[in-house]
Write an enzyme that holds these catalytic residues in place. Structure first.
Site, short mmCIF file in Angstrom:
data_model
loop_
_atom_site.label_atom_id
_atom_site.label_comp_id
_atom_site.label_asym_id
_atom_site.label_seq_id
_atom_site.Cartn_x
_atom_site.Cartn_y
_atom_site.Cartn_z
N LYS A 144 10.24 -8.84 -24.36
CA LYS A 144 9.44 -9.13 -23.17
C LYS A 144 7.96 -9.06 -23.56
CE LYS A 144 8.83 -7.93 -18.32
NZ LYS A 144 7.34 -7.88 -18.37
N ASP A 146 4.05 -9.05 -23.29
CA ASP A 146 3.13 -8.53 -22.28
C ASP A 146 1.92 -9.45 -22.18
OD1 ASP A 146 2.37 -6.80 -20.33
OD2 ASP A 146 1.63 -5.24 -21.66
N CYS A 447 -0.95 11.71 14.51
CA CYS A 447 -1.51 10.61 13.73
C CYS A 447 -2.98 10.88 13.42
CB CYS A 447 -1.37 9.30 14.51
SG CYS A 447 -2.16 7.88 13.70
N CYS A 470 -2.16 2.19 18.47
CA CYS A 470 -2.89 2.89 17.40
C CYS A 470 -3.75 1.88 16.64
CB CYS A 470 -1.93 3.59 16.46
SG CYS A 470 -2.73 4.34 15.02
#
Length: 712
Positions: A144, A146, A447, A470
């Site tokens: 693989k 990069d 919250c 909210c």
């Protein structure tokens, strides 16, 4: 003539000079001097002033430069075939579980094989890998790389387009830069090339080139690149292809698609015969002029895959380029095509990644972020450290259970790694280094944004604010609604959304459609022309299709792909709202969690009110719906089809599309409810089952004859 304000003229000049300096640092020097958000804000200020004072606009202004901002440097191009990402596994145990999943899925496609012990495969180390037909199959293992994924299109053997991966559906056309990569042939080595060949692969910077570039930058007093991957990605997006040529990018291909037609977007994402396997595709790529990675291997057992993985875990550091894992693919294209794709990944391939880099750092604080679904997510603020070439200062802590399991406290020394070398996460803490006064962390009971009491439902790990008013939830919902994949309202950024909510102008997404130019001009840095442009953009979003509206609603677990699938099966909002969870779950690709989430969303009175308001605002809550008479007049209305084998002139997806356009339905499996089986060459077990059930069998030619409407 209007008198110019000297202060305005001076401000315009200052903005222009600063933005030009920042643009030069970013694009030419690869040495950013300004955060993107700051640049965008200053750019918008200059744009507003020039709209209000057009006499101040000059040809050298950043607002007049084509492709001046990063997202508009190159034209956007839709991929002919989606460029899927890969599912990740981080050890052999996870890889084994992946194999068991694809084998189970294969059995669901061939249920008659369930009783055959030889076809199931136990997945034990050393076992042969078996297809559901009972024949031996193989994996192809590849390193693989990069780097940055590219899609290269050749027409009649000549390179005509190079496109970045982008989001997998749409990328950027960087053909002029791709042409500078010498390992990419400009013409394929074929005497009679197919009309279209599309090659997928990875562009990367060799380590010696990367080190040389950084040495030169260091000598010049320039900021160094963090890692080869970032350097490669930045190089590909250079405006000046001469700079790209100097960087000496390289390229390894990993697959190709072939078509005898100029348009291949309707074709299945698999090479056509005479290619039958991934290994053959790699060999063909090498023969037509590409430099294919030589460290590939066919593996006939899990033990061989593990040996390959372990070998390169040790030896990858001797390679002249970066690799972060192994890509494992089922070799046979026939099995790949049978397994198909999830909404994100191919079922027949996986990236077997190497362990991420880890490092210790101090947890300086824990904050709470409130998302658009009301989820309270704790966030660790860390003493800055370098991981995988980037500076890490924050890491998600997911939820209170995760924190409790780690027993994480402010002041702890935590071991941090990058999951998939992208997302920072805390792995564990070192309790022996804990300060004596460190206190256990407690999730807030209210919250932090609106002060409402938060809840944690039974069976869920997430704590949520359930106050639909909210501001954090509302801002997130609106930002999602206006995003590119949803209603795509250009000009409504996060800062403007915050103003609209904070000043009470928007309390629900439907309020956007009531905004006036007069209201908007009261906002900070909002001129009349910009306000008119924004109101026009909001109005234009009314034409977006039902699938985008559905995605924009922000229903939990419903992504853009799921929204498209649901909109196709439930072409009106009323049909979806009235559907039971079982009805929704019956849609191919939709699971129980999504089904229940959708059903619950439409049962809420507040959401029903929102739908009514969106309908009044003129949003598209239905696709083009045909009348019952029109549906009944379609030649295949009410008929159910299954397709097996290889059809003479078209792909299965093409046949499926024709059937559905004519009112029929296509299923993957034979049952007593199936009306017709479309039979091609090399028909499998479905043919035998259809014969047993007495189901009508049609050739491709007979299917096409059925598609002709009955004039009577």
């Amino acid at each position: 003539m209007r008198q110019l304000n000297p202060k305005v003229e001076q401000r315009v000049q200052e903005l222009r000079q600063l933005l030009q300096k920042a643009s030069y640092a970013y694009y030419v020097l690869d040495n950013p001097i300004m955060e993107d958000a700051v640049y965008d804000q200053l750019y918008r200020e200059l744009q507003d002033l020039e709209m209000q004072h057009p006499e101040l606009v000059t040809p050298d202004s950043p607002t007049q430069r084509v492709g001046e901002k990063p997202a508009s440097q190159f034209s956007s191009v839709q991929h002919n075939i989606p460029l899927y990402s890969l599912e990740n596994a981080f050890n052999i145990e996870e890889f084994t579980k992946w194999q068991e999943r694809w084998q189970r899925h294969a059995l669901t496609l061939n249920p008659e094989d369930k009783g055959d012990e030889e076809t199931q495969g136990r997945g034990d180390k050393g076992d042969r890998i078996l297809s559901t037909s009972g024949t031996s199959d193989e994996y192809v293992c590849e390193l693989k790389i990069d780097g940055s994924a590219l899609a290269l299109t050749y027409e009649d053997g000549v390179l005509v387009r190079g496109v970045t991966r982008g989001d997998g559906i749409t990328g950027e056309d960087i053909t002029q830069n791709v042409r500078t990569i010498r390992s990419i042939p400009l013409r394929l080595n074929l005497e009679q090339p197919p009309q279209i060949v599309e090659v997928r692969g990875e562009a990367f910077l060799p380590l010696d080139v990367f080190e040389q570039i950084n040495r030169e930058r260091e000598q010049a007093g320039e900021q160094l690149f963090a890692n080869p991957r970032n350097a490669a990605a930045g190089t590909l997006r250079q405006l000046d292809s001469r700079i790209v040529a100097q960087r000496r990018l390289d390229f390894f291909p990993y697959t190709l698609y072939i078509s005898s037609h100029k348009q291949i977007n309707s074709h299945s994402p698999f090479p056509i015969p005479p290619l039958y396997s991934q290994w053959e595709a790699l060999e063909l790529l090498a023969s037509i002029g590409f430099r294919v990675n030589p460290h590939r291997q066919i593996c006939s057992s899990l033990q061989e895959v593990e040996e390959y993985y372990n070998y390169w875990d040790t030896n990858r550091h001797n390679l002249p380029y970066m690799t972060d894992g192994v890509v494992v693919k089922l070799n046979a294209f026939a099995i790949q095509e049978q397994l198909g794709f999830t909404q994100k990944f191919p079922r027949w391939a996986i990236a077997l990644k190497y362990p991420a880099q880890e490092a210790p750092t101090l947890v300086e604080a824990i904050s709470i972020n409130v998302g658009r679904t009301g989820a309270l997510t704790p966030l660790a603020h860390l003493q800055p450290i370098q991981l995988a070439g980037t500076t890490v200062q924050r890491a998600t802590l997911h939820n209170s259970d995760f924190i409790a399991q780690l027993d994480l406290r402010v002041g702890d020394t935590a071991i941090v790694r990058k999951a998939g070398e992208i997302i920072p996460e805390v792995v564990r803490i070192l309790p022996e280094l804990r300060p004596p006064d460190a206190q256990p962390f407690q999730m807030p009971t209210h919250c932090p944004v609106c002060g409402s009491e938060v809840v944690r439902r039974e069976g869920e790990a997430v704590t949520r604010c359930i106050n639909s008013s909210c501001p954090a939830i509302l801002k997130g919902a609106i930002t999602h609604w206006v995003s590119r994949k949803a209603l795509d309202i250009n000009g409504l950024g996060e800062k403007l959304v915050e103003q609209l909510v904070d000043q009470g102008l928007v309390l629900a997404v439907a309020d956007l459609y009531d905004l006036t130019v007069e209201q908007l001009t009261e906002l900070e840095r909002m001129g009349t022309k910009l306000a008119e442009k924004l109101v026009s953009a909001i109005a234009n979003s009314q034409t977006q299709p039902w699938s985008r509206v559905l995605y924009g609603l922000g229903i939990r677990h419903v992504g853009s792909v799921n929204a498209q699938t649901l909109a196709e099966q439930f072409p009106t909002v009323e049909q979806l709202a009235e559907a039971s969870p079982a009805d929704i779950e019956g849609v191919y690709g939709i699971g129980a969690e999504i089904a229940h989430s959708v059903s619950e969303w439409f049962q809420l009175k507040s959401n029903q009110t929102l739908i009514d308001r969106l309908r009044e605002a003129g949003l598209q809550l239905a696709d083009q719906v045909e009348t019952k008479a029109e549906v009944a007049s379609q030649p295949l209305s009410g008929s159910s089809f299954v397709i097996t084998g290889t059809l003479p002139t078209m792909k299965r997806e093409e046949a499926k599309k024709l059937i559905e356009q004519a009112g029929g339905k296509v299923s993957n499996s034979i049952s007593s409810k199936t009306d017709y089986l479309i039979v091609g060459e090399n028909a499998g077990s479905k043919l035998a089952k259809a014969q047993k059930l007495g189901i009508n069998q049609l050739s491709e030619e007979q299917l096409l004859a059925l598609l002709i409407p009955n004039p009577g």
